[in-house]
Design a protein around this motif. Structure first.
Motif, PDB file in Angstrom:
ATOM      1  N   ILE A 183       0.846  -1.196   0.000  1.00  0.00           N
ATOM      2  CA  ILE A 183       0.000   0.000   0.000  1.00  0.00           C
ATOM      3  C   ILE A 183       0.879   1.243   0.000  1.00  0.00           C
ATOM      4  O   ILE A 183       1.733   1.415   0.873  1.00  0.00           O
ATOM      5  CB  ILE A 183      -0.933  -0.002   1.222  1.00  0.00           C
ATOM      6  CG1 ILE A 183      -1.865  -1.227   1.154  1.00  0.00           C
ATOM      7  CG2 ILE A 183      -1.748   1.287   1.293  1.00  0.00           C
ATOM      8  CD1 ILE A 183      -2.604  -1.498   2.437  1.00  0.00           C
ATOM      9  N   THR A 184       0.692   2.121  -0.978  1.00  0.00           N
ATOM     10  CA  THR A 184       1.554   3.297  -1.128  1.00  0.00           C
ATOM     11  C   THR A 184       0.841   4.626  -0.972  1.00  0.00           C
ATOM     12  O   THR A 184       1.482   5.668  -0.940  1.00  0.00           O
ATOM     13  CB  THR A 184       2.234   3.280  -2.512  1.00  0.00           C
ATOM     14  OG1 THR A 184       1.219   3.269  -3.533  1.00  0.00           O
ATOM     15  CG2 THR A 184       3.114   2.039  -2.656  1.00  0.00           C
ATOM     16  N   LYS A 185      -0.501   4.608  -0.876  1.00  0.00           N
ATOM     17  CA  LYS A 185      -1.215   5.878  -0.727  1.00  0.00           C
ATOM     18  C   LYS A 185      -2.537   5.660  -0.012  1.00  0.00           C
ATOM     19  O   LYS A 185      -3.070   4.545   0.035  1.00  0.00           O
ATOM     20  CB  LYS A 185      -1.465   6.526  -2.085  1.00  0.00           C
ATOM     21  CG  LYS A 185      -2.389   5.739  -2.998  1.00  0.00           C
ATOM     22  CD  LYS A 185      -2.627   6.483  -4.309  1.00  0.00           C
ATOM     23  CE  LYS A 185      -3.599   5.711  -5.213  1.00  0.00           C
ATOM     24  NZ  LYS A 185      -3.867   6.440  -6.466  1.00  0.00           N
ATOM     25  N   ASN A 186      -3.029   6.765   0.544  1.00  0.00           N
ATOM     26  CA  ASN A 186      -4.313   6.728   1.240  1.00  0.00           C
ATOM     27  C   ASN A 186      -5.445   6.664   0.223  1.00  0.00           C
ATOM     28  O   ASN A 186      -5.366   7.282  -0.840  1.00  0.00           O
ATOM     29  CB  ASN A 186      -4.456   7.988   2.100  1.00  0.00           C
ATOM     30  CG  ASN A 186      -5.518   7.831   3.168  1.00  0.00           C
ATOM     31  OD1 ASN A 186      -6.484   7.120   2.972  1.00  0.00           O
ATOM     32  ND2 ASN A 186      -5.321   8.485   4.292  1.00  0.00           N
ATOM     33  N   SER A 187      -6.479   5.939   0.558  1.00  0.00           N
ATOM     34  CA  SER A 187      -7.638   5.826  -0.328  1.00  0.00           C
ATOM     35  C   SER A 187      -8.866   5.485   0.494  1.00  0.00           C
ATOM     36  O   SER A 187      -8.791   4.706   1.448  1.00  0.00           O
ATOM     37  CB  SER A 187      -7.396   4.746  -1.388  1.00  0.00           C
ATOM     38  OG  SER A 187      -8.595   4.460  -2.094  1.00  0.00           O
ATOM     39  N   ALA A 188     -10.006   6.054   0.092  1.00  0.00           N
ATOM     40  CA  ALA A 188     -11.259   5.753   0.787  1.00  0.00           C
ATOM     41  C   ALA A 188     -11.620   4.285   0.659  1.00  0.00           C
ATOM     42  O   ALA A 188     -12.288   3.716   1.531  1.00  0.00           O
ATOM     43  CB  ALA A 188     -12.385   6.617   0.231  1.00  0.00           C
ATOM     44  N   THR A 189     -11.182   3.641  -0.424  1.00  0.00           N
ATOM     45  CA  THR A 189     -11.538   2.237  -0.661  1.00  0.00           C
ATOM     46  C   THR A 189     -10.591   1.265   0.033  1.00  0.00           C
ATOM     47  O   THR A 189     -10.794   0.060  -0.028  1.00  0.00           O
ATOM     48  CB  THR A 189     -11.548   1.932  -2.171  1.00  0.00           C
ATOM     49  OG1 THR A 189     -10.219   2.113  -2.691  1.00  0.00           O
ATOM     50  CG2 THR A 189     -12.509   2.848  -2.910  1.00  0.00           C
TER      51      THR A 189
END
Length: 450
Positions: A183-189
């Motif tokens: 995981i490399t970034k924030n995401s709502a999903t």
């Protein structure tokens, strides 16, 4: 006999006057500071307090936060408070890190903002710069399996992860790390520790099982937040919020927003699948278990009258929903008497409209109000300009984001807004009957304004 008859007539006259006054006044003037009585807490004497209006609500995904956002939108809108709002028309325009960029949000009117309630990752130093050092911080969390079930269906993650049906969720739980790795970034999903990530847990440590790192993070959130609500105990959380903000019980009444039920068939989670998910989502589980305990500790400390207040709130919720969901030909305002937790008020047409106004409508009206004030648009309660052609009220000076308002708000909601802003007088629209002429129309029901 004449004395009795005189008393009956006088009593009836008073009721008529009160009823008319309630219809004309529509709602309480919530712009003025009010002093509310706080019920006894552990035997202490009643004390008075002033409502807190400087609030940062950190809106986490799929936790009941859309309902809470609408509560804070209504709270601030009716008090003319300023909101941290994105410049774009995207309600999620501040997510994940938009509050760090001053070009992303509308500036306040020569002062700091009052409320943050739209999606943004928690960043206390930046938020206190925008609001104040004394801002009240609130968020909401949810039992992780319940949140997973909601997010998995809402974001259609079976398709994203290419998991074949049926029982895609069970297949995900069989090996969640297989589908969420690197995981490399924030995401709502994002499923993995999403609540922790939105409360500022470092992305680089998202897979950490280090007990010390997790405990230090939970302790940090515990120190920095005034209240962490728990979705599974929503009513109890709301009552604690009312006490924390010293607000009126009207302010925490609500309709559920963005809430869905999914047909999960015969899906059930074995103990092994739950353990798989606990390992995958260890930080969120630590958050939930800590703040679930904290919530009940706060309730215990709130005193013996907490249950009485909770029962009154649930009765008031039921009464409000029953009243505001009536058909127009079966609607008449009712009066709610004063208690230790609320001032007396009428559940009338205007009250129901603001209760049921969609969060996207509030978002658009708040942005429009901000832009209109920046452009120094005067209040001109004189009806549509003859030069405006067929735009009716969907033109300046009545609105700046007129097309967005037409898309997001019903005509009735918009007209009610124009009354409140002082841009219309009651005799300038067919919606005048909202304020007591003939049958009442309520609850955001669309009505022609020509």
């Amino acid at each position: 006999m004449s004395d009795v008859w005189q008393q009956v007539v006088c009593g009836f006259a008073i009721l008529v006057v009160v009823g008319i006054f309630g219809l004309l006044s529509s709602s309480l003037d919530l712009q003025e500071d009010r002093v509310y009585y706080i019920p006894r807490i552990q035997g202490s004497q009643l004390r008075v307090c002033k409502p807190k209006t400087n609030v940062a609500f950190i809106k986490t995904h799929k936790t009941g936060s859309s309902t809470m956002m609408q509560v804070f939108q209504r709270f601030g809108y009716l008090r003319n408070l300023s909101f941290v709002l994105p410049k774009s028309g995207d309600i999620n325009g501040l997510y994940p890190y938009g509050i760090r960029d001053t070009q992303k949000y509308l500036p306040p009117e020569g002062k700091k903002f009052d409320i943050l309630t739209h999606h943004a990752v928690y960043d206390r130093p930046r938020i206190t710069q925008l609001l104040s050092e004394n801002a009240t911080f609130v968020t909401i969390i949810r039992e992780p399996i319940g949140r997973l079930t909601s997010a998995f269906n809402y974001y259609r993650l079976a398709k994203k992860f290419r998991i074949p049906e049926p029982n895609a969720l069970l297949k995900f739980l069989d090996s969640p790390g297989k589908f969420e790795n690197n995981i490399t970034k924030n995401s709502a999903t994002l499923i993995k520790n999403n609540m922790a990530l939105e409360l500022s847990f470092p992305l680089k440590n998202l897979s950490s099982k280090n007990v010390t790192i997790i405990r230090d993070f939970v302790d940090k959130i515990s120190r920095e937040f005034d209240l962490v609500m728990v979705m599974e105990y929503f009513d109890e959380s709301l009552v604690l919020l009312r006490r924390l903000l010293c607000s009126d019980m009207q302010d925490i009444l609500n309709f559920k927003y963005n809430s869905y039920k999914y047909d999960l068939g015969n899906t059930s989670f074995s103990e092994q699948l739950i353990q798989n998910y606990r390992q995958h989502n260890a930080i969120d589980y630590a958050l939930y278990e800590h703040f679930n305990r904290t919530l009940w500790r706060k309730i215990k400390m709130a005193g013996s009258d907490f249950r009485e207040e909770l029962l009154h709130f649930r009765w008031l919720q039921t009464t409000m929903k029953t009243q505001c969901n009536r058909q127009s030909d079966d609607f008449a305002p009712i009066y709610i008497g004063e208690t230790a937790w609320n001032a007396g008020f009428h559940i009338d047409a205007t009250f129901c409209t603001w209760m049921k106004t969609w969060h996207m409508c509030y978002f658009t009206l708040l942005r429009d109000r901000n832009l209109r004030l920046q452009q120094n648009k005067p209040k001109l309660p004189q009806g549509p300009n003859s030069s405006s052609g067929t735009c009716e009220f969907y033109c300046q000076p009545y609105c700046v984001l007129c097309k967005d308002i037409k898309k997001s708000c019903t005509p009735h909601e918009y007209v009610t807004h124009l009354y409140r802003e002082g841009l219309l007088l009651p005799d300038q629209s067919s919606s005048v009957k909202v304020i007591g002429h003939n049958q009442a129309i309520h609850g955001g029901k669309a009505e022609t304004i020509s």
